[in-house]
Write a protein that holds these residues in place. Structure first.
Motif, mmCIF file in Angstrom:
data_model
loop_
_atom_site.group_PDB
_atom_site.id
_atom_site.type_symbol
_atom_site.label_atom_id
_atom_site.label_comp_id
_atom_site.label_asym_id
_atom_site.label_seq_id
_atom_site.Cartn_x
_atom_site.Cartn_y
_atom_site.Cartn_z
ATOM 1 N N ALA A 153 0.815 -1.216 0.000
ATOM 2 C CA ALA A 153 0.000 0.000 0.000
ATOM 3 C C ALA A 153 0.853 1.274 0.000
ATOM 4 O O ALA A 153 0.658 2.163 -0.828
ATOM 5 C CB ALA A 153 -0.923 -0.025 1.224
ATOM 6 N N VAL A 154 1.795 1.368 0.928
ATOM 7 C CA VAL A 154 2.577 2.597 1.057
ATOM 8 C C VAL A 154 3.425 2.823 -0.192
ATOM 9 O O VAL A 154 3.422 3.904 -0.798
ATOM 10 C CB VAL A 154 3.486 2.533 2.305
ATOM 11 N N ASP A 205 8.996 -7.914 -3.649
ATOM 12 C CA ASP A 205 7.839 -8.326 -2.853
ATOM 13 C C ASP A 205 7.699 -9.854 -2.889
ATOM 14 O O ASP A 205 8.184 -10.511 -3.819
ATOM 15 C CB ASP A 205 6.540 -7.670 -3.327
ATOM 16 N N ALA A 232 13.629 -11.611 -0.399
ATOM 17 C CA ALA A 232 14.308 -12.412 0.625
ATOM 18 C C ALA A 232 13.326 -12.460 1.785
ATOM 19 O O ALA A 232 13.119 -11.452 2.462
ATOM 20 C CB ALA A 232 15.604 -11.737 1.041
ATOM 21 N N ALA A 264 8.286 -2.715 3.555
ATOM 22 C CA ALA A 264 7.728 -4.060 3.688
ATOM 23 C C ALA A 264 7.160 -4.234 5.099
ATOM 24 O O ALA A 264 7.259 -3.344 5.939
ATOM 25 C CB ALA A 264 8.782 -5.111 3.386
ATOM 26 N N TYR A 277 18.444 -7.032 3.613
ATOM 27 C CA TYR A 277 18.313 -5.897 2.670
ATOM 28 C C TYR A 277 19.240 -4.752 3.093
ATOM 29 O O TYR A 277 19.899 -4.135 2.261
ATOM 30 C CB TYR A 277 16.876 -5.388 2.642
ATOM 31 N N ASP A 326 10.286 3.349 11.587
ATOM 32 C CA ASP A 326 8.827 3.385 11.586
ATOM 33 C C ASP A 326 8.280 4.775 11.219
ATOM 34 O O ASP A 326 8.346 5.699 12.031
ATOM 35 C CB ASP A 326 8.308 2.967 12.990
ATOM 36 N N THR A 366 3.196 8.634 11.126
ATOM 37 C CA THR A 366 2.109 9.075 10.253
ATOM 38 C C THR A 366 0.889 9.589 11.026
ATOM 39 O O THR A 366 0.734 10.798 11.156
ATOM 40 C CB THR A 366 1.702 7.946 9.292
ATOM 41 N N ARG A 408 -3.495 -4.803 4.574
ATOM 42 C CA ARG A 408 -2.624 -5.956 4.822
ATOM 43 C C ARG A 408 -1.706 -5.701 6.019
ATOM 44 O O ARG A 408 -1.384 -6.606 6.777
ATOM 45 C CB ARG A 408 -1.809 -6.274 3.564
HETATM 46 N N1 LIG Z 1 1.007 3.454 6.340
HETATM 47 C C1 LIG Z 1 1.429 3.934 7.459
HETATM 48 O O1 LIG Z 1 0.875 4.888 7.973
HETATM 49 C C2 LIG Z 1 2.624 3.349 8.109
HETATM 50 C C3 LIG Z 1 3.164 4.030 9.189
HETATM 51 C C4 LIG Z 1 4.289 3.525 9.804
HETATM 52 C C5 LIG Z 1 4.858 2.366 9.344
HETATM 53 N N2 LIG Z 1 4.302 1.684 8.312
HETATM 54 C C6 LIG Z 1 4.924 0.449 7.916
HETATM 55 O O2 LIG Z 1 5.216 0.470 6.547
HETATM 56 C C7 LIG Z 1 5.208 -0.879 6.085
HETATM 57 C C8 LIG Z 1 4.393 -0.960 4.814
HETATM 58 O O3 LIG Z 1 3.038 -0.681 5.083
HETATM 59 P P1 LIG Z 1 1.934 -1.044 4.006
HETATM 60 O O4 LIG Z 1 0.648 -0.491 4.502
HETATM 61 O O5 LIG Z 1 2.423 -0.693 2.660
HETATM 62 O O6 LIG Z 1 1.873 -2.639 4.139
HETATM 63 P P2 LIG Z 1 1.484 -3.704 3.001
HETATM 64 O O7 LIG Z 1 1.197 -4.953 3.734
HETATM 65 O O8 LIG Z 1 0.464 -3.150 2.084
HETATM 66 O O9 LIG Z 1 2.837 -3.828 2.160
HETATM 67 C C9 LIG Z 1 3.958 -4.478 2.650
HETATM 68 C C10 LIG Z 1 4.457 -5.408 1.556
HETATM 69 O O10 LIG Z 1 5.694 -5.961 1.991
HETATM 70 C C11 LIG Z 1 5.761 -7.279 1.462
HETATM 71 N N3 LIG Z 1 6.812 -7.975 2.196
HETATM 72 C C12 LIG Z 1 6.787 -8.513 3.428
HETATM 73 N N4 LIG Z 1 7.980 -9.032 3.758
HETATM 74 C C13 LIG Z 1 8.799 -8.810 2.698
HETATM 75 C C14 LIG Z 1 10.157 -9.091 2.426
HETATM 76 N N5 LIG Z 1 10.921 -9.717 3.320
HETATM 77 N N6 LIG Z 1 10.671 -8.684 1.246
HETATM 78 C C15 LIG Z 1 9.902 -8.028 0.341
HETATM 79 N N7 LIG Z 1 8.606 -7.759 0.525
HETATM 80 C C16 LIG Z 1 8.053 -8.130 1.702
HETATM 81 C C17 LIG Z 1 4.367 -7.804 1.608
HETATM 82 O O11 LIG Z 1 4.128 -8.864 0.748
HETATM 83 C C18 LIG Z 1 3.521 -6.580 1.280
HETATM 84 O O12 LIG Z 1 3.134 -6.550 -0.070
HETATM 85 C C19 LIG Z 1 4.672 -1.737 7.221
HETATM 86 O O13 LIG Z 1 5.741 -2.332 7.912
HETATM 87 C C20 LIG Z 1 4.005 -0.732 8.093
HETATM 88 O O14 LIG Z 1 3.942 -1.138 9.448
HETATM 89 C C21 LIG Z 1 3.189 2.160 7.664
#
Ligand SMILES: NC(=O)c1ccc[n+]([C@@H]2O[C@H](COP(=O)([O-])OP(=O)(O)OC[C@H]3O[C@@H](n4cnc5c(N)ncnc54)[C@H](O)[C@@H]3O)[C@@H](O)[C@H]2O)c1
Length: 437
Positions: A23-24, A83, A120, A169, A204, A244, A247, A279
């Motif tokens: 998503a992000v 991913d 990975a 991720a 990574y 982290d 947000t 997710r």
């Molecule tokens: N959106 C926010 O406000 C926010 C704020 C702080 C932190 N985060 C962090 O940002 C990260 C991403 O958030 P999101 O909403 O996009 O989550 P998301 O679940 O939509 O996307 C994360 C992606 O990472 C992939 N993934 C997991 N392990 C992996 C690996 N080892 N290698 C490659 N890909 C891998 C998953 O398949 C998934 O598609 C999360 O860890 C979340 O906690 C998000």
């Protein structure tokens, strides 16, 4: 740290690699493309919209930040990522459901060209995910070497001048620093022995640093918050930082808590709860991953309020954080805060915050700013932990002998003063006595 003698110009293309294309990450990529086509405005991005005052208030010098420091242009950004799912960025963005069909339609062709490299990945670290698009290396060291090769191939194929990596991720299970994290030799030995203390995110980061690529950690994972990788980054002159993205709820917390402290108002408790259906929410439904997030979210208040200095106000704070996975909400999180404060003579008051936010809409501009500022830091010869970018993180990394700075306004002042310092401009203390001579 010495002031940079000069900052190399951002010539050529900058690759932005995101482990995780969910998503992000896809909201970030789609948004940058819409902005560079002139179809949208980069709301939320300090590098694109922010200004910076220089010199005295009477001088009226207030350029945009991007006019003061040489940042890469949006047109020069090239996106890539990894991913565990094979979906291209268009499919992943559609599944994430953050942007509407109209916006996605405009950039669909572009997003289709961004295909994830194999991840990975190890399900032991993200229990709720099962992916097929993963590397098969025997040891963690082999996997990390494959990541290094991916980085080199991506750079060559896209004729890039430089790269940055921003972890987008999933949140991994909670890990504590261990002996194998203390120095590089032990760390690499542990990678070869498939030691459980080596999480995929560390692979990574190790690969990025070894390839001279700055690494920013958008999740609360331990990742680069260990001496082995911090020392490696210093030795290789690579900037790193985390953790982290700050947000929604924590952004509000680090705005409100400094206000209470500034007015010497007391706090008895702060209860924060969330419903979230994307997710990320599903991953955080696992207690191991939630624990990592919880630690990250809990830290801010303690550091801002300094109960050791203000026992009458903050000695016993009940601080609780909950995240509930609730699919109907998708990416549109709702975060409630109940804040029990007290004032003059101890009389109690309450504040309720109900933030109907959009997680990835808040996170995407942070990814952009981090990519541009980490690239700037590297061109300025800055290495190791970039504490001046704490502004963007819930659990800011800092030197071991320091405590992290969580107050958003101090963080912003620090960020802007660092930019002034990099350019040899006078630092702004807000004293202003000279205006009244
Ligand atoms: N959106 C926010 O406000 C926010 C704020 C702080 C932190 N985060 C962090 O940002 C990260 C991403 O958030 P999101 O909403 O996009 O989550 P998301 O679940 O939509 O996307 C994360 C992606 O990472 C992939 N993934 C997991 N392990 C992996 C690996 N080892 N290698 C490659 N890909 C891998 C998953 O398949 C998934 O598609 C999360 O860890 C979340 O906690 C998000």
């Amino acid at each position: 740290m010495r002031r940079p003698a000069s900052i190399a110009p951002p010539k050529g293309k900058l690759g932005v690699l995101t482990p995780g294309m969910g998503a992000v990450s896809t909201t970030f990529m789609a948004g940058v493309e819409l902005v560079r086509r002139g179809q949208s405005v980069p709301v939320g991005s300090l590098t694109q919209l922010g200004t910076i005052r220089l010199g005295k208030r009477t001088e009226n010098r207030v350029p945009k930040i991007k006019e003061l420091v040489p940042l890469a242009k949006l047109d020069d950004l090239v996106f890539g990522g990894w991913d565990v799912f094979p979906d291209d960025a268009s499919q992943a963005a559609a599944k994430a459901g953050v942007l509407d069909v109209q916006d996605l339609g405009k950039v669909q062709k572009f997003l289709k060209t961004i295909k994830p490299m194999k991840a990975a990945f190890d399900q032991n670290y993200v229990k709720k995910l099962q992916g097929s698009h993963v590397k098969k290396g025997k040891t963690k060291f082999d996997l990390a070497e494959e990541l290094r090769q991916d980085i080199r191939d991506f750079k060559k194929k896209n004729k890039l001048d430089r790269l940055v990596m921003v972890w987008c991720a999933s949140t991994e299970v909670f890990l504590k620093p261990e002996a194998v994290h203390q120095d590089l030799a032990s760390f690499e030995k542990a990678m070869k022995a498939n030691h459980p203390a080596i999480a995929p995110s560390m692979l990574y980061a190790w690969a990025a640093i070894n390839e001279g690529v700055p690494f920013a950690n958008g999740a609360p994972n331990l990742t680069v918050d260990i001496p082995a990788l911090q020392n490696l980054a210093r030795d290789r002159n690579v900037p790193i930082g985390g953790k982290d993205f700050k947000t929604g709820q924590t952004l509000m917390k680090t705005v409100l808590a400094p206000a209470f402290k500034a007015r010497m108002l007391g706090l008895n408790g702060w209860f924060s709860t969330n419903i979230l259906g994307n997710r990320d929410g599903e991953v955080l439904d696992d207690p191991g991953s939630f624990k990592t997030k919880e630690e990250s979210k809990l830290g801010a208040l303690e550091y801002i309020l300094q109960p050791n200095l203000y026992p009458e106000l903050y000695k016993t704070i009940h601080h609780k954080v909950r995240i509930n996975y609730y699919p109907p909400r998708g990416d549109n999180k709702e975060g409630w805060d109940n804040i029990d404060i007290f004032g003059w003579l101890g009389y109690p008051m309450q504040i309720k915050v109900d933030f109907l936010c959009r997680d990835s809409i808040l996170a995407a501009p942070i990814v952009l700013d981090l990519a541009l500022f980490f690239d700037l830091a590297q061109r300025a010869g800055m290495r190791g932990i970039q504490e001046w970018l704490s502004f963007y993180f819930k659990s800011p990394m800092c030197a071991p002998e320091l405590y992290p700075e969580h107050d958003l306004f101090i963080q912003l002042m620090k960020l802007k003063n660092t930019l002034r310092w990099m350019k040899g401009e006078e630092l702004i203390t807000h004293l202003g006595a000279e205006y009244y001579d």
